[in-house]
Design a protein around this motif. Structure first.
Motif, mmCIF file in Angstrom:
data_model
loop_
_atom_site.group_PDB
_atom_site.id
_atom_site.type_symbol
_atom_site.label_atom_id
_atom_site.label_comp_id
_atom_site.label_asym_id
_atom_site.label_seq_id
_atom_site.Cartn_x
_atom_site.Cartn_y
_atom_site.Cartn_z
ATOM 1 N N ARG A 1 -8.954 3.055 37.673
ATOM 2 C CA ARG A 1 -9.769 3.310 36.479
ATOM 3 C C ARG A 1 -9.683 2.109 35.543
ATOM 4 N NH1 ARG A 1 -11.195 6.603 39.448
ATOM 5 N NH2 ARG A 1 -11.050 8.843 39.331
ATOM 6 N N PRO A 2 -10.781 1.787 34.849
ATOM 7 C CA PRO A 2 -10.706 0.728 33.841
ATOM 8 C C PRO A 2 -9.947 1.247 32.624
ATOM 9 C CG PRO A 2 -12.877 1.732 33.818
ATOM 10 C CD PRO A 2 -12.114 2.358 34.954
ATOM 11 N N MET A 3 -9.325 0.343 31.882
ATOM 12 C CA MET A 3 -8.571 0.758 30.698
ATOM 13 C C MET A 3 -8.850 -0.209 29.553
ATOM 14 S SD MET A 3 -4.526 1.395 30.345
ATOM 15 C CE MET A 3 -3.944 0.073 29.328
ATOM 16 N N LEU A 4 -9.116 0.330 28.402
ATOM 17 C CA LEU A 4 -9.356 -0.470 27.210
ATOM 18 C C LEU A 4 -8.052 -1.089 26.732
ATOM 19 C CD1 LEU A 4 -11.035 -1.346 24.705
ATOM 20 C CD2 LEU A 4 -10.376 0.839 23.683
ATOM 21 N N SER A 5 -8.077 -2.397 26.505
ATOM 22 C CA SER A 5 -6.953 -3.070 25.868
ATOM 23 C C SER A 5 -7.408 -3.481 24.478
ATOM 24 C CB SER A 5 -6.530 -4.306 26.665
ATOM 25 O OG SER A 5 -5.561 -5.039 25.929
ATOM 26 N N MET A 6 -6.709 -2.996 23.463
ATOM 27 C CA MET A 6 -7.091 -3.259 22.079
ATOM 28 C C MET A 6 -6.478 -4.548 21.539
ATOM 29 S SD MET A 6 -6.549 0.605 20.749
ATOM 30 C CE MET A 6 -7.778 0.770 19.478
ATOM 31 N N SER A 7 -5.689 -5.229 22.330
ATOM 32 C CA SER A 7 -4.932 -6.384 21.856
ATOM 33 C C SER A 7 -5.818 -7.476 21.247
ATOM 34 C CB SER A 7 -4.096 -6.963 23.001
ATOM 35 O OG SER A 7 -3.281 -8.005 22.542
ATOM 36 N N ASP A 8 -6.864 -7.871 21.940
ATOM 37 C CA ASP A 8 -7.719 -8.955 21.448
ATOM 38 C C ASP A 8 -8.585 -8.541 20.260
ATOM 39 O OD1 ASP A 8 -6.715 -10.785 23.261
ATOM 40 O OD2 ASP A 8 -8.217 -10.314 24.778
ATOM 41 N N MET A 9 -8.916 -7.269 20.170
ATOM 42 C CA MET A 9 -9.772 -6.818 19.068
ATOM 43 C C MET A 9 -8.979 -6.308 17.868
ATOM 44 S SD MET A 9 -11.213 -3.068 20.015
ATOM 45 C CE MET A 9 -11.256 -2.883 21.761
ATOM 46 N N ALA A 10 -7.668 -6.362 17.941
ATOM 47 C CA ALA A 10 -6.809 -5.793 16.895
ATOM 48 C C ALA A 10 -7.197 -6.227 15.480
ATOM 49 C CB ALA A 10 -5.342 -6.101 17.186
ATOM 50 N N GLY B 1 -8.412 -3.713 11.972
ATOM 51 C CA GLY B 1 -7.357 -3.535 10.980
ATOM 52 C C GLY B 1 -5.967 -3.384 11.559
ATOM 53 N N CYS B 2 -5.765 -3.945 12.737
ATOM 54 C CA CYS B 2 -4.467 -3.837 13.412
ATOM 55 C C CYS B 2 -3.888 -5.221 13.676
ATOM 56 C CB CYS B 2 -4.632 -3.090 14.735
ATOM 57 S SG CYS B 2 -5.133 -1.370 14.561
ATOM 58 N N SER B 3 -2.659 -5.232 14.134
ATOM 59 C CA SER B 3 -1.997 -6.453 14.594
ATOM 60 C C SER B 3 -1.575 -6.240 16.036
ATOM 61 C CB SER B 3 -0.753 -6.747 13.755
ATOM 62 O OG SER B 3 -1.094 -6.960 12.412
ATOM 63 N N SER B 4 -1.407 -7.332 16.747
ATOM 64 C CA SER B 4 -1.026 -7.268 18.146
ATOM 65 C C SER B 4 0.241 -8.089 18.365
ATOM 66 C CB SER B 4 -2.164 -7.811 19.013
ATOM 67 O OG SER B 4 -1.807 -7.804 20.367
ATOM 68 N N ILE B 5 1.154 -7.528 19.136
ATOM 69 C CA ILE B 5 2.396 -8.200 19.504
ATOM 70 C C ILE B 5 2.379 -8.350 21.021
ATOM 71 C CG2 ILE B 5 4.914 -8.126 19.399
ATOM 72 C CD1 ILE B 5 4.508 -5.794 17.321
ATOM 73 N N VAL B 6 2.603 -9.556 21.493
ATOM 74 C CA VAL B 6 2.675 -9.794 22.933
ATOM 75 C C VAL B 6 4.113 -10.199 23.248
ATOM 76 C CG1 VAL B 6 1.789 -11.118 24.878
ATOM 77 C CG2 VAL B 6 0.269 -10.518 22.983
ATOM 78 N N ILE B 7 4.762 -9.395 24.066
ATOM 79 C CA ILE B 7 6.163 -9.595 24.442
ATOM 80 C C ILE B 7 6.228 -10.033 25.896
ATOM 81 C CG2 ILE B 7 8.424 -8.489 24.690
ATOM 82 C CD1 ILE B 7 7.492 -8.321 21.808
ATOM 83 N N THR B 8 6.930 -11.123 26.144
ATOM 84 C CA THR B 8 7.203 -11.552 27.515
ATOM 85 C C THR B 8 8.676 -11.253 27.789
ATOM 86 O OG1 THR B 8 5.592 -13.328 27.300
ATOM 87 C CG2 THR B 8 7.147 -13.485 29.135
ATOM 88 N N PRO B 9 8.960 -10.483 28.842
ATOM 89 C CA PRO B 9 10.353 -10.129 29.128
ATOM 90 C C PRO B 9 11.076 -11.208 29.925
ATOM 91 C CG PRO B 9 8.921 -9.031 30.682
ATOM 92 C CD PRO B 9 8.023 -9.795 29.741
#
Length: 163
Positions: free
Chosen positions: A77-86, A90-98
């Motif tokens: 199934r496709p899934m919406l990722s809100m990260s780029d549109m944050a 009115g949102c912020s996005s955090i990208v964590i690399t483990p």
């Protein structure tokens, strides 16, 4: 998607198409490709993969005629990722690399820091599909600056990028 290699030995172009279908969340059912309920044309998929439409057709037929692949691809199934549109919502996005994606508790530690900073999570997506693991967390509003060093010091965190 290492498991694809077992089914597409000797057919690298078909493996490329199958990998692209998975990474884009395109479902295969009865030899046809769908994004949600919208059918995708062989030529369009071929252009996206840099292969001829006939390679796409043979890939879709191979997937549908192989029970193990069919069992997987009919559930994609496709899934919406809100990260780029944050920022636009009115949102912020955090990208964590483990440091090690198999280490348990990374998501728990990150959300604990956000909870203590009174930040509400809108979406959290973990992607470990083979191109390097990443955790994307979209939060309401802005991330307090004092939370950033705490995020960086969480167990198993290699890097933190705030968008």
């Amino acid at each position: 998607m290492e498991f694809l290699g077992d089914y597409f030995k000797g057919y690298p172009s078909q493996q490329k198409v199958a990998g692209k279908l998975l990474s884009c969340g395109i479902r295969v059912a009865d030899g046809h490709a769908y994004c949600g309920d919208i059918e995708q044309g062989d030529s369009a998929i071929g252009r996206a993969c840099g292969v001829d439409r006939r390679v796409v057709r043979s890939t879709l037929e191979r997937i549908s005629s192989t029970p193990e692949l069919d069992a997987i691809f009919t559930k994609v199934r496709p899934m919406l990722s809100m990260s780029d549109m944050a920022p636009e919502i009115g949102c912020s996005s955090i990208v964590i690399t483990p440091t090690d994606s198999k280490l348990p508790g990374i998501l728990a530690d990150i959300t604990e820091v956000l909870y203590r900073a009174n930040v509400s999570v809108r979406q959290a997506v973990v992607d470990d599909s083979g191109n390097g693991a990443v955790l994307q967390v979209v939060v309401y509003g802005r991330i307090p600056p004092e939370a950033i060093p705490e995020l960086r010091s969480c167990r198993g965190v290699s890097s933190v990028l705030i968008k």
